[in-house]
Design a protein around this motif. Structure first.
Motif, PDB file in Angstrom:
ATOM      1  N   LEU A  32      21.329 -10.955  30.487  1.00  0.00           N
ATOM      2  CA  LEU A  32      21.442 -10.838  31.942  1.00  0.00           C
ATOM      3  C   LEU A  32      21.909  -9.434  32.331  1.00  0.00           C
ATOM      4  CD1 LEU A  32      23.138 -14.269  32.799  1.00  0.00           C
ATOM      5  CD2 LEU A  32      20.718 -13.668  33.036  1.00  0.00           C
ATOM      6  N   MET A  33      22.882  -8.888  31.562  1.00  0.00           N
ATOM      7  CA  MET A  33      23.355  -7.535  31.846  1.00  0.00           C
ATOM      8  C   MET A  33      22.243  -6.517  31.628  1.00  0.00           C
ATOM      9  SD  MET A  33      26.625  -5.470  30.250  1.00  0.00           S
ATOM     10  CE  MET A  33      27.816  -6.424  31.171  1.00  0.00           C
ATOM     11  N   GLU A  34      21.476  -6.680  30.601  1.00  0.00           N
ATOM     12  CA  GLU A  34      20.368  -5.765  30.316  1.00  0.00           C
ATOM     13  C   GLU A  34      19.374  -5.769  31.475  1.00  0.00           C
ATOM     14  OE1 GLU A  34      18.040  -3.001  28.229  1.00  0.00           O
ATOM     15  OE2 GLU A  34      20.054  -3.719  27.698  1.00  0.00           O
ATOM     16  N   ARG A  35      19.027  -6.955  31.949  1.00  0.00           N
ATOM     17  CA  ARG A  35      18.081  -7.022  33.068  1.00  0.00           C
ATOM     18  C   ARG A  35      18.678  -6.403  34.336  1.00  0.00           C
ATOM     19  NH1 ARG A  35      16.550 -11.701  30.228  1.00  0.00           N
ATOM     20  NH2 ARG A  35      18.042 -13.075  31.268  1.00  0.00           N
ATOM     21  N   ALA A  36      19.977  -6.606  34.535  1.00  0.00           N
ATOM     22  CA  ALA A  36      20.630  -6.023  35.706  1.00  0.00           C
ATOM     23  C   ALA A  36      20.597  -4.495  35.644  1.00  0.00           C
ATOM     24  CB  ALA A  36      22.071  -6.524  35.805  1.00  0.00           C
ATOM     25  N   GLY A  37      20.970  -3.942  34.511  1.00  0.00           N
ATOM     26  CA  GLY A  37      20.974  -2.488  34.376  1.00  0.00           C
ATOM     27  C   GLY A  37      19.588  -1.893  34.486  1.00  0.00           C
ATOM     28  N   GLN A  38      18.602  -2.561  33.923  1.00  0.00           N
ATOM     29  CA  GLN A  38      17.225  -2.080  34.047  1.00  0.00           C
ATOM     30  C   GLN A  38      16.774  -2.105  35.509  1.00  0.00           C
ATOM     31  OE1 GLN A  38      15.161  -0.831  31.751  1.00  0.00           O
ATOM     32  NE2 GLN A  38      16.343  -1.221  29.877  1.00  0.00           N
ATOM     33  N   ALA A  39      17.203  -3.121  36.253  1.00  0.00           N
ATOM     34  CA  ALA A  39      16.858  -3.205  37.676  1.00  0.00           C
ATOM     35  C   ALA A  39      17.476  -2.054  38.451  1.00  0.00           C
ATOM     36  CB  ALA A  39      17.318  -4.542  38.253  1.00  0.00           C
ATOM     37  N   VAL A  40      18.712  -1.686  38.091  1.00  0.00           N
ATOM     38  CA  VAL A  40      19.368  -0.548  38.749  1.00  0.00           C
ATOM     39  C   VAL A  40      18.592   0.737  38.480  1.00  0.00           C
ATOM     40  CG1 VAL A  40      21.448   0.883  38.776  1.00  0.00           C
ATOM     41  CG2 VAL A  40      21.653  -1.618  38.732  1.00  0.00           C
ATOM     42  N   ALA A  41      18.216   0.947  37.232  1.00  0.00           N
ATOM     43  CA  ALA A  41      17.459   2.155  36.890  1.00  0.00           C
ATOM     44  C   ALA A  41      16.126   2.206  37.636  1.00  0.00           C
ATOM     45  CB  ALA A  41      17.226   2.210  35.380  1.00  0.00           C
ATOM     46  N   ALA A  42      15.444   1.080  37.697  1.00  0.00           N
ATOM     47  CA  ALA A  42      14.158   1.043  38.407  1.00  0.00           C
ATOM     48  C   ALA A  42      14.348   1.372  39.884  1.00  0.00           C
ATOM     49  CB  ALA A  42      13.509  -0.321  38.238  1.00  0.00           C
ATOM     50  N   ALA A  43      15.411   0.825  40.478  1.00  0.00           N
ATOM     51  CA  ALA A  43      15.676   1.100  41.893  1.00  0.00           C
ATOM     52  C   ALA A  43      16.013   2.570  42.104  1.00  0.00           C
ATOM     53  CB  ALA A  43      16.812   0.214  42.384  1.00  0.00           C
ATOM     54  N   ALA A  44      16.773   3.135  41.196  1.00  0.00           N
ATOM     55  CA  ALA A  44      17.140   4.552  41.316  1.00  0.00           C
ATOM     56  C   ALA A  44      15.904   5.441  41.265  1.00  0.00           C
ATOM     57  CB  ALA A  44      18.115   4.920  40.199  1.00  0.00           C
ATOM     58  N   LEU A  45      15.010   5.172  40.329  1.00  0.00           N
ATOM     59  CA  LEU A  45      13.801   5.990  40.205  1.00  0.00           C
ATOM     60  C   LEU A  45      12.870   5.806  41.395  1.00  0.00           C
ATOM     61  CD1 LEU A  45      13.142   5.376  36.406  1.00  0.00           C
ATOM     62  CD2 LEU A  45      13.899   7.536  37.451  1.00  0.00           C
ATOM     63  N   ARG A  46      12.812   4.576  41.901  1.00  0.00           N
ATOM     64  CA  ARG A  46      11.931   4.310  43.039  1.00  0.00           C
ATOM     65  C   ARG A  46      12.470   4.927  44.326  1.00  0.00           C
ATOM     66  NH1 ARG A  46      12.798  -0.606  43.394  1.00  0.00           N
ATOM     67  NH2 ARG A  46      13.852  -0.754  45.408  1.00  0.00           N
ATOM     68  N   ARG A  47      13.748   4.799  44.551  1.00  0.00           N
ATOM     69  CA  ARG A  47      14.345   5.254  45.808  1.00  0.00           C
ATOM     70  C   ARG A  47      14.601   6.761  45.837  1.00  0.00           C
ATOM     71  NH1 ARG A  47      16.023   1.849  49.602  1.00  0.00           N
ATOM     72  NH2 ARG A  47      16.066  -0.399  49.156  1.00  0.00           N
ATOM     73  N   PHE A  48      14.833   7.349  44.682  1.00  0.00           N
ATOM     74  CA  PHE A  48      15.217   8.769  44.649  1.00  0.00           C
ATOM     75  C   PHE A  48      14.324   9.550  43.673  1.00  0.00           C
ATOM     76  CE2 PHE A  48      18.989   6.173  45.513  1.00  0.00           C
ATOM     77  CZ  PHE A  48      19.365   6.677  46.755  1.00  0.00           C
ATOM     78  N   PRO A  49      13.033   9.636  43.958  1.00  0.00           N
ATOM     79  CA  PRO A  49      12.113  10.304  43.020  1.00  0.00           C
ATOM     80  C   PRO A  49      12.383  11.798  42.883  1.00  0.00           C
ATOM     81  CG  PRO A  49      11.001   9.808  45.087  1.00  0.00           C
ATOM     82  CD  PRO A  49      12.320   9.110  45.138  1.00  0.00           C
ATOM     83  N   GLY A  50      13.074  12.388  43.869  1.00  0.00           N
ATOM     84  CA  GLY A  50      13.335  13.818  43.793  1.00  0.00           C
ATOM     85  C   GLY A  50      14.697  14.171  43.222  1.00  0.00           C
ATOM     86  N   ALA A  51      15.412  13.185  42.681  1.00  0.00           N
ATOM     87  CA  ALA A  51      16.745  13.456  42.144  1.00  0.00           C
ATOM     88  C   ALA A  51      16.666  14.447  40.980  1.00  0.00           C
ATOM     89  CB  ALA A  51      17.396  12.164  41.674  1.00  0.00           C
ATOM     90  N   LEU A  52      17.565  15.436  40.981  1.00  0.00           N
ATOM     91  CA  LEU A  52      17.641  16.380  39.867  1.00  0.00           C
ATOM     92  C   LEU A  52      18.543  15.864  38.757  1.00  0.00           C
ATOM     93  CD1 LEU A  52      17.958  19.748  41.838  1.00  0.00           C
ATOM     94  CD2 LEU A  52      15.895  18.592  40.998  1.00  0.00           C
ATOM     95  N   ARG A  53      19.478  14.996  39.135  1.00  0.00           N
ATOM     96  CA  ARG A  53      20.387  14.431  38.144  1.00  0.00           C
ATOM     97  C   ARG A  53      20.942  13.113  38.677  1.00  0.00           C
ATOM     98  NH1 ARG A  53      26.226  16.938  36.231  1.00  0.00           N
ATOM     99  NH2 ARG A  53      26.615  16.635  38.473  1.00  0.00           N
ATOM    100  N   PHE A  54      21.032  12.127  37.791  1.00  0.00           N
ATOM    101  CA  PHE A  54      21.687  10.868  38.130  1.00  0.00           C
ATOM    102  C   PHE A  54      23.079  10.876  37.504  1.00  0.00           C
ATOM    103  CE2 PHE A  54      17.203   9.687  38.538  1.00  0.00           C
ATOM    104  CZ  PHE A  54      17.222   9.069  39.776  1.00  0.00           C
ATOM    105  N   GLY A 118      21.346  17.974  44.538  1.00  0.00           N
ATOM    106  CA  GLY A 118      20.323  17.290  43.753  1.00  0.00           C
ATOM    107  C   GLY A 118      20.822  16.073  43.021  1.00  0.00           C
ATOM    108  N   ASP A 119      22.149  15.822  43.062  1.00  0.00           N
ATOM    109  CA  ASP A 119      22.706  14.632  42.409  1.00  0.00           C
ATOM    110  C   ASP A 119      22.385  13.365  43.199  1.00  0.00           C
ATOM    111  OD1 ASP A 119      23.841  15.938  40.302  1.00  0.00           O
ATOM    112  OD2 ASP A 119      25.930  15.557  40.870  1.00  0.00           O
ATOM    113  N   VAL A 120      22.262  12.279  42.479  1.00  0.00           N
ATOM    114  CA  VAL A 120      22.342  10.930  43.037  1.00  0.00           C
ATOM    115  C   VAL A 120      23.406  10.199  42.234  1.00  0.00           C
ATOM    116  CG1 VAL A 120      21.184   8.712  43.334  1.00  0.00           C
ATOM    117  CG2 VAL A 120      19.962  10.829  43.853  1.00  0.00           C
ATOM    118  N   VAL A 121      24.411   9.673  42.912  1.00  0.00           N
ATOM    119  CA  VAL A 121      25.474   8.929  42.238  1.00  0.00           C
ATOM    120  C   VAL A 121      25.056   7.473  42.081  1.00  0.00           C
ATOM    121  CG1 VAL A 121      27.816   8.003  42.513  1.00  0.00           C
ATOM    122  CG2 VAL A 121      27.358  10.423  42.967  1.00  0.00           C
ATOM    123  N   VAL A 122      25.161   6.974  40.863  1.00  0.00           N
ATOM    124  CA  VAL A 122      24.994   5.542  40.610  1.00  0.00           C
ATOM    125  C   VAL A 122      26.405   4.983  40.425  1.00  0.00           C
ATOM    126  CG1 VAL A 122      24.024   3.772  39.102  1.00  0.00           C
ATOM    127  CG2 VAL A 122      22.734   5.878  39.561  1.00  0.00           C
TER     128      VAL A 122
END
Length: 495
Positions: A32-54, A118-122
């Motif tokens: 469940l944790m793995e799926r949650a973390g993967q969902a966060v990463a997917a959302a980060a890439l989708r929402r912030f395609p221009g991020a220089l650093r996470f 250029g940062d996006v904070v997770v």
């Protein structure tokens, strides 16, 4: 079942029980944790395609574990990742420790994080379960992120927001977006947590709906799916008295507008007939502005008693612009003793501030017949102990008030809560901020009265009225006034 689950939200405590029940049923908690973390990463890439650093900020618990999974997934996707940990990562246990071991990158201290362009904070520091003030070091990081205007993607809930109440515990991130799992928490719906969460993504990570239904309470987001089956049925034999007769009490000659707003809203919301009950001195002012709404003189209890002999008139709105507290108390007593249904708003609520128990005793027997529509200030006049109890969420306050008064309570605001004496509670989330304007509450009272007059059950009448009121606000748009809000009330067929 799935539609019902989509409207459900649960407290952090209930979510903990659901997580434990999922693990006990054979589901892998780390899975469940793995799926949650993967969902966060997917959302980060989708929402912030221009991020220089996470910049992934990881806390000392399972929220931090989600962060380590997300950091690994982001790195595997080719993103630049910087991980900063609160406390000693080596102290992590259980699933979070497994997530840490799977991340092979460098981990720096949280205090070393310096936001840059250029940062996006997770934000994976604390999840919805936080109920204490965030540590001083976290406060400093939040302040630095705010100053740098760096966007934040929160994991579960922005750190610093209490997941049970929506309140801020010391200081909190203001997220551009939040990723939560399975279902929403009160902190996503109650202010200020609602605003601090930003855009909300809810990911299904595989917990069975039956576990949510079993462990969740009677709390839902207010949507038409909750009350659609309770809407009034109409057919070719329907006439105006079938659609119900509502009476709205007017204030004196200098304060008649609020009652007319309520009355006009009631007609627009489907009542078959609406009558304004006006003192004699206010008749000219009311008559000059009324067309479809009828007008009748009610100057005292004798006039009201005669009116109550008409068995077709059973539903009333009292309070908007009413003014006279003593007369309000006498009229409420007459209506209650005659078995009427009542929407009590504004001055009607304030009339009982010295003796709330007197109001509650009038409606204590039988099924609920009273709807109370207070804002926070009016709520404190009837329920001062509940209003002052900082340990209670807005949902808790409304539910306790409903049980005490045997009334359906609409605790108004940008996060209105509708509560029934039996423990059911809804949080409304469709109201735009520009609904906060003079006369808006009078319109809501009229819509509630119209629904009651049409024969709807009291809880469903109140809930559907709050939703229609919010939908009208969206239709009318920014800059609305109460007058143009009336024309924007959606028809039943549009819901």
């Amino acid at each position: 079942m799935r539609q019902e689950i989509e409207t459900l939200f649960v407290t952090p405590e209930d979510m903990g029980q659901i997580d434990r029940a999922a693990a006990a049923s054979g589901l892998s908690s780390y899975g469940l944790m793995e799926r949650a973390g993967q969902a966060v990463a997917a959302a980060a890439l989708r929402r912030f395609p221009g991020a220089l650093r996470f910049a992934v900020l990881c806390g000392p618990g399972n929220n931090g574990g989600d962060g380590y999974v997300a950091a690994r997934a982001l790195a595997e996707a080719g993103a630049v990742v910087a991980v900063h940990a609160l406390g000693d990562p080596a102290a992590l246990k259980g699933d979070a420790a497994i997530a840490l071991s799977a991340f092979q990158g460098r981990i720096a201290a949280l205090s070393d994080y310096a936001p840059r362009a250029g940062d996006v904070v997770v934000d994976a520091l604390f999840g919805a379960g936080l109920s204490r003030d965030v540590p001083e070091g976290v406060v400093d990081v939040i302040a630095a992120v705010e100053k740098a205007a760096v966007p934040v993607l929160a994991v579960d809930l922005p750190s610093g927001v209490d997941g049970r109440t929506g309140a801020v515990s010391g200081k909190a991130f203001a997220a551009e977006a939040t990723v939560t799992f399975t279902c929403r928490k009160p902190g996503h719906l109650l202010l200020p947590g609602k605003d601090l969460s930003g855009a909300l993504d809810v990911f299904d990570i595989g917990i069975p709906a039956r576990l949510l239904a079993h462990h969740g309470r009677h709390m839902r987001v207010n949507t038409p799916a909750i009350w659609r089956l309770a809407l009034p049925a109409e057919n070719g034999a329907t006439h105006k008295y079938v659609r119900g007769h509502l009476a709205v009490f007017s204030g004196p000659a200098s304060a008649t507008g609020a009652a007319r707003l309520s009355a006009t809203a009631a007609l627009r919301a489907g009542a078959g007939l609406v009558t304004i009950l006006s003192p004699q001195d206010a008749v000219p002012a009311n008559a000059a502005h009324l067309t479809a709404v009828m007008l009748k003189v009610v100057d005292d209890e004798t006039d009201l008693a005669g009116l109550l002999e008409d068995t077709r008139l059973k539903t009333f709105v009292l309070g908007p612009g009413f003014g006279d507290a003593g007369r309000a108390r006498r009229y409420v007593r007459r209506i209650a003793e005659h078995g009427g249904r009542l929407v009590l708003d504004a001055d009607g609520i304030t009339a009982f501030r010295e003796d709330p128990a007197a109001l509650f005793s009038l409606f204590a027997a039988g099924n609920p017949r009273l709807v109370l529509t207070p804002h926070d200030g009016e709520f404190a006049r009837l329920f001062p102990d509940l209003a002052q109890d900082a340990t209670l969420s807005k949902i808790d306050r409304a539910c306790k008030a409903a049980a005490r008064s045997n009334a359906v309570v609409i605790l108004k605001g940008g996060d209105s809560v509708i509560a029934a004496p039996d423990g059911r509670a809804l949080v409304n989330d469709n109201a735009p901020p520009w609904l906060a304007t003079a006369g808006s509450g009078d319109v809501l009272a009229g819509i509630v009265g119209a629904h009651l007059a049409q024969g709807m059950a009291v809880f469903e009448a109140a809930a559907s009225a709050v939703w229609r009121h919010g939908a009208a606000g969206q239709r009318a748009g920014e800059g609305l006034t109460a007058e143009n809000l009336l024309a924007a009330i959606p028809a039943w067929l549009d819901i």
